[in-house]
Design an enzyme around this catalytic site. Structure first.
Site: not given
Length: 306
Positions: A36, A38, A164-165, A215, A244-245, A247
């Site tokens: 968030e 980022n 998702y993590r 994506k 970070g791509a 985001d």
């Protein structure tokens, strides 16, 4: 600060980065990370008003997070300082040239203690868009409750990035929480391997989504709308750091929407920010200012702007 264009909330972490394996020791560099944050930084760099809400510790690490965000122009006026909990840590090691490995130290962190009450005033103050991710509800029961409350109570367009993590929860647990959240979203963002966690495209559009963004990595991205499917190819760049791509992609799409671009224009900006992210080191450090958005247009590898 004036009413933000985008309000977002979640956990900001202190990221300790190593150029090699952590097990062999060496120098660690200190950064701010968090999906968030980022997005908020990316939008601020493009000239939009962004606000981030969350909890950070009252020690030096919490102060570091706030100084970095404020330095990038992000409004942190709604942040809660938590004297009882520490700011979460993330250790990131460049294990090989093609593989980055992440370890978290965030259990019981200040960020995970987010509550509904932390969000009431910032949400009541207004924004044009509320951005949330699937990371926050995975942190704790109170953060899950806060995310669900915000999605239902926002009264403004909601952007949900699935994000998702696997280290935070199982796919089944994520699906049980994220699918109901997606029913309140105007924009849903997911990688092609995450989409099943929130439902199929047709269902999401019937539920009220204006756009479902998928994506596709090096193949670019698709935007599914009620008017059809739009596609944007990825820009050709040398990949340096993929963290970070996603985001950056989301921030690019939101930026285009705030600027009134059509779907194709929004997608173009999204893949442009994604290209900046993967071709520079850091979660957000290499992201462009508005006057730099055209830097990658028709560029050649190794070229120099003089």
């Amino acid at each position: 600060m004036r009413t933000p264009d985008v309000l977002t909330f979640g956990e900001s972490l202190v990221s300790l980065r190593s150029a090699g394996p952590l097990a062999t020791g060496g120098t660690l560099t200190t950064h701010v990370a968090g999906a968030e944050a980022n997005v908020a930084i990316a939008l601020a760099r493009l000239g939009h008003r962004s606000a981030w809400v969350g909890r950070v510790s009252t020690d030096e690490l919490g102060e570091f997070v706030l100084r970095q965000l404020r330095g990038e122009g992000v409004d942190t006026g709604g942040v809660v300082r938590d004297a009882e909990r520490s700011t979460g840590l993330m250790f990131l090691e460049r294990r090989t040239a093609d593989l980055t490995r992440v370890q978290y130290r965030r259990a019981g962190s200040a960020g995970s203690a987010l509550t509904v009450d932390d969000l009431r005033a910032p949400l009541a103050a207004g924004a044009r868009v509320l951005h949330l991710t699937g990371i926050t509800p995975a942190l704790s029961p109170s953060a899950r409750e806060a995310t669900a409350w915000a999605a239902k109570s926002a009264g403004i367009p909601v952007c949900l990035d699935v994000n998702y993590r696997a280290r935070l929860w199982s796919r089944d647990a994520a699906r049980a929480v994220l699918a109901p959240l997606a029913a309140h979203a105007s924009i849903v963002v997911a990688s092609d391997d995450e989409l099943d966690l929130v439902g199929d495209v047709d269902t999401l559009l019937r539920q009220g989504a204006d756009a479902v963004l998928v994506k596709l990595g090096a193949a670019g991205a698709r935007a599914h709308t009620r008017d059809g499917v739009h596609h944007a190819g990825a820009l050709t760049v040398t990949a340096v750091d993929t963290v970070g791509a996603g985001d950056a992609f989301t921030a690019g799409y939101l930026s285009g929407r705030l600027d009134g671009l059509d779907v194709d224009g929004c997608l173009r900006r999204a893949v442009t920010l994604g290209a900046f992210a993967v071709s520079t080191s850091g979660d957000w450090e290499g992201l462009p200012r508005r006057d730099e958005l055209s830097m990658l247009d028709n560029h050649e590898t190794g070229s120099t702007i003089r």
